[in-house]
Design an enzyme around this catalytic site. Structure first.
Site, PDB file in Angstrom:
ATOM      1  N   GLU A 175       0.797  -1.223   0.000  1.00 26.78           N
ATOM      2  CA  GLU A 175       0.000   0.000   0.000  1.00 26.78           C
ATOM      3  C   GLU A 175       0.827   1.269   0.000  1.00 26.78           C
ATOM      4  OE1 GLU A 175      -3.357   0.150  -0.055  1.00 26.78           O
ATOM      5  OE2 GLU A 175      -3.518  -2.032  -0.148  1.00 26.78           O
ATOM      6  N   SER A 213     -45.257 -19.605  47.272  1.00 21.99           N
ATOM      7  CA  SER A 213     -44.810 -20.545  48.297  1.00 21.99           C
ATOM      8  C   SER A 213     -43.303 -20.579  48.478  1.00 21.99           C
ATOM      9  CB  SER A 213     -45.299 -21.946  47.961  1.00 21.99           C
ATOM     10  OG  SER A 213     -46.671 -21.920  47.705  1.00 21.99           O
TER      11      SER A 213
END
Lengths: 748, 183
Positions: free
Chosen positions: A161, A441
């Site tokens: 690049e 419960s």
């Protein structure tokens, strides 16, 4: 004169503009560079001889860690699996307390156990990363430092690049010229003229417009960037920033993340071929996508390999070998990198007590949690399957039945799994932490524990399960009823709890006092505010599954309140230890009562509302548990523990309509699914020295072994029932027979 | 002589002595569970989950005998032994937080081992976390069952903690409890 003024204005305007650009690019660079998200890890899998471990579970852990299966694992990050033997070459990892070196270990699994471990007494694999904590504007990153990156990567980037990267001031005329020439020769665009610095700027301000003006801006900013930052800094930022792919809505930025995304490997384990492939993506991540366009990707990779040879970064032989490699990407992208949002939610909340949001998202902290991915996955599977099955069975609208589950270790209080709903991958409403529902419960053990602690009750004390009408201070009458709408008369205390009789419980609650019961709840670890009404005795208390887990944790740990922990330790980015969340316990229930209430909860499972579970679980497991059902069957709850695990489950509808499920019919089934998959140890609490056993019949009278209808129960010595059942009397008048029975028992 | 044989013989001896004294009470302590030793399951091919489950050493209803001191002072699982040794070394070097971390690792492998909890109590004491030291000592006491050696040590640690907190009466009580367990 005006000409001069115009010139001056232009100069000033340009200067101002440059200052603006400068500020912008620096803000962006430093905002990205310095924001290190926190990494969150699951528990490390610790291997030791004798542990229960399934072959597929070990394989799943290794795969999740990115270990590659080979014939000969001679490098870290590789393993082999032949027959029942695994050979693993572990990776080095810096834990909070020590650095675990890379090791070669041999593991033999037989049945569901690890029977042999060569290479150490215990071996910790590195922990699985389960997510990160990011600032809101940030995406996922795997940040790497330049010094840790394979040298071939920056070399390849520059070769392909930006050959004069170290020479140019941000833009490169030579680069532009070279590109023009190469493009003209090729007849198409094969090289861009942008330097790496320019590309970095472009990545920061990814915009679709490719105008000349934009290019000029980028060029200026690139130059400014080079003024402020060094080449290595820019290179490092580039490596972490460049766009390399797309995963649905999520963008893949940086080589660290790309390495995982394409190869399920960390960057420093990539071969030259794979590095070349990733570098090829810089020019066009979708165009060269190796999953969509494998041939194109391979061509580009090979071309880059050629460039590397021509620039003398690779030998021709290495390049030739590399070209023969298949592209090697995994067929599917790895799963979501934060697959456990409900658990992560808990982690964040526990962290926020001690850390600022800023520290969490910018310091690169490493957070080691208690999550067990195997347990989490099996819990998720159990919930989704069971909820779907029950929804159909009860003819509920599709998707209306929701659920939550939490699994912890019963002694240490470490949270192994949190499931917040059926859609486990989505960070939606976290029912495990935030859905506060009446527990019904499930509250009863607190009432019974209060009674046992008062010294006036034993497990055999007769209670009255008879009609109850109480007028409250507001003039309204409270008249609770049993679930079966029947009156059971006089029943021993343990039966009232095992069968979850409302009337007996309410009467017991009044007898011991509401304040005392609320006190017990606090001691057990319930922190939410509770309105002080008698209906509390029957569970008119809104709690989340997490609250319930904390409460039952105290019971599971034998009366020692153990705050639930999701985090073990936190380290800095470099591995330096920062904080530990140590195990802490507090004895809040005396040993005798803790033992008695657990025995009573075991009765729930052996003879009470939970007895159905006995068919599905191994003989001898003897779990303790409690079912919970609320009015109109809106909520289905279960909490239960074995020798090593505690799990709390809830099923219900978000719109609070009846789910048509009792505790036993719904949440308990889910609990059973989870427990079966966990293969837990039996629950065998140690009896305190002041506890003895006696046989008791269903009326609470002293009985004897071999008598019909007799159950063996624990009592504080001296508090055993005095009244004898007829069978016991008969046994006593036949001492020889009694002794013979006793001998028979001894040698059973 | 295996454990079952020992149990039978001692039960017989006890039975005889009780008969001699004419006492009719039955021995009542629920047996301390034998420490989980990982018995390797024989290797087979595709093993169904239920088969593997049944092979776990899960005890059936136990006879109500006096338990032998089932848990010795120190654990015998090699992984735990190694971690305890590591913890000892770390504590000796003054790395108390690391020692605690090693002990917690040992607890994950054997969560109910009283010796490990006791060692954690000592580390906490040395770290000056007195309240926690006492709590860990209580935990080791609760898990020790019939092992009066560990229980006595735990109570001596509690006495030490209380002494450091200035609770002399409490310390005395704890010392006496310890003495009663291991004179």
């Amino acid at each position: 004169m005006t000409g001069f003024k115009v010139f001056l204005t232009l100069v000033v305007a340009t200067a101002v503009y440059l200052v603006y650009l400068d500020a912008r690019i620096r803000a962006e660079f430093e905002g990205n560079k310095w924001a290190l998200p926190a990494h969150v890890y699951a528990r490390p899998l610790e291997l030791y001889a004798g542990m229960s471990l399934r072959s597929d579970a070990l394989e799943a852990e290794l795969t999740g860690l990115g270990y590659r299966k080979t014939a000969r694992p001679n490098r870290p990050g590789h393993y082999s699996h032949r027959g029942n033997t695994f050979r693993i070459h572990t990776r080095q990892f810096r834990f909070w307390d020590a650095t675990e070196p890379s090791r070669q270990v041999r593991v033999v699994l037989e049945g569901n156990r690890l029977t042999r471990l060569d290479g150490g007494d215990s071996v910790r694999l590195e922990p699985l990363r389960i997510g990160g904590i990011y600032p809101t504007h940030h995406e996922d990153r795997v940040l790497v430092q330049l010094k840790d990156v394979p040298p071939l990567l920056p070399e390849a980037l520059m070769a392909v690049e930006d050959r004069s990267f170290y020479a140019h001031p941000g833009i490169s005329l030579r680069g532009i010229g070279r590109a023009l020439w190469a493009n003209l020769r090729a007849g198409e665009v094969v090289q861009g003229g942008s330097t790496l610095t320019q590309q970095l700027v472009k990545n920061y301000f990814l915009s679709s417009e490719r105008t000349l003006w934009r290019k000029v801006q980028e060029a200026l900013m690139a130059v400014l960037l080079e003024v402020h930052y060094s080449k290595p800094e820019i290179l490092e930022a580039y490596i972490n920033e460049v766009y390399l792919g797309q995963d649905g809505e999520r963008a893949i930025h940086g080589f660290g993340l790309a390495s995982h995304f394409y190869f399920a490997q960390p960057l420093d384990e990539l071969s030259p071929a794979r590095i070349a492939l990733l570098v090829g993506l810089v020019r066009g991540a979708s165009y060269y996508n190796p999953r969509r366009h494998p041939r194109r990707a391979k061509k580009r990779r090979d071309k880059i390999l050629d460039i590397l040879v021509s620039q003398q970064h690779l030998s021709p032989e290495t390049a030739a070998r590399a070209k023969r490699e298949p592209i090697g990407v995994t067929r599917h992208p790895p799963g979501v990198r934060a697959p456990y949002p409900a658990f992560m939610d808990l982690v964040r909340r526990q962290l926020q007590r001690d850390y600022q949001e800023q520290d969490l998202t910018s310091e690169g902290l490493r957070i080691f949690t208690t999550l067990d991915p195997q347990v989490q996955r099996l819990t998720e599977r159990s919930l989704t399957r069971r909820a779907a099955q029950l929804e159909k069975a009860k003819a509920l609208p599709a998707g209306s039945l929701e659920g939550a589950a939490i699994v912890t270790t019963s002694e240490g209080g470490e949270v192994l799994a949190v499931v917040g709903g059926r859609r486990t991958r989505f960070a939606g409403f976290n029912r495990a932490l935030d859905a506060t529902r009446p527990v019904g419960s499930l509250i009863k053990p607190a009432v019974y524990l209060t009674a046992l602690a008062s010294g006036e009750y034993t497990l055999a004390t007769p209670l009255e399960d008879t009609t109850l009408r109480v007028r409250g201070p507001d003039g309204k009458t409270w008249a609770p009823r049993n679930h079966d709408h029947r009156i059971h008369g006089q029943v021993p205390l343990y039966v009232a709890l095992a069968q979850s009789y409302n009337l007996a419980t309410a009467r017991l609650g009044f007898s011991v006092g509401l304040r005392q019961v609320l006190n017990t709840l606090r001691k057990l670890g319930v922190q939410r505010d509770i309105s002080a009404y008698p209906a509390v005795f029957l569970g008119a208390v809104d709690l989340s599954p997490f609250d319930v887990a904390q409460m039952y944790q105290t019971l599971a740990a034998g009366g020692f309140r153990t705050p639930l922990r999701a985090i073990r330790e936190v380290s800095r980015a470099d591995g330096e230890p920062l904080a530990r969340y140590p195990l802490a316990v507090e004895q809040v229930v005396p040993p005798a009562e803790a033992y008695l209430i657990t025995a009573a909860l075991q009765q729930v499972m052996s003879s009470g509302t939970g007895r159905q579970m006995a068919q599905r679980l191994p003989v001898g497991l003897e779990p303790a548990g409690k079912t919970g059902t609320t009015d109109d069957l809106r909520d289905s709850w279960f909490a239960g523990y074995t020798g090593d695990y505690l799990a709390v489950t809830w099923l219900g509808r978000d719109d609070n309509q009846p789910a048509r499920l009792s505790g036993a019919g719904g949440a308990m089934q889910l609990w059973g699914d989870i427990m079966r998959a966990l293969q837990p140890r039996p629950l065998q609490p140690i009896a305190p020295p002041d506890i003895g056993y006696a046989w008791v019949d269903s009326h609470g009278r002293l009985s004897a072994a071999g008598c019909e209808d007799a159950t063996e129960l624990p009592f504080r010595r001296g508090t055993e029932p005095e009244e004898r059942s007829p069978c016991a009397i008969r046994a006593q008048t036949n001492p020889a027979g009694k002794v013979a029975d006793w001998f028979k028992e001894l040698f059973r | 002589m295996n454990a079952a044989c020992i149990r039978r013989l001692s039960a017989a001896a006890m039975a005889v002595s009780i008969l001699l004294y004419g006492c009719a009470t039955e021995p009542v302590t629920r047996p301390t569970p034998v420490k989980e030793k990982a018995a390797p399951a024989p290797s087979r091919g595709a093993e169904s989950q239920s088969t593997a489950r049944e092979e776990q050493p899960v005890p059936q209803a136990q006879p109500r005998t006096m338990s032998m001191a089932a848990s010795t002072a120190a654990p015998s699982d090699p992984a735990v032994v190694a971690l305890l040794a590591t913890a000892r070394k770390q504590a000796a070097a003054g790395e108390l937080a690391a020692a605690a971390a090693s002990l917690e690792r040992a607890l994950r492998i054997e969560p109910k081992n009283p010796w490990t909890w006791y060692q954690l109590g000592i580390v906490r004491f040395r770290q000056g976390r007195l309240a926690q030291a006492e709590q860990f000592a209580r935990k080791s006491d609760a898990l020790a069952g019939a092992n009066s050696d560990i229980r006595a040590r735990s109570w001596r640690l509690i006495a030490l903690v209380r002494e450091s907190q200035g609770d002399h009466a409490g310390a005395r009580m704890a010392r006496e409890t310890a003495k009663g367990l291991a004179p």
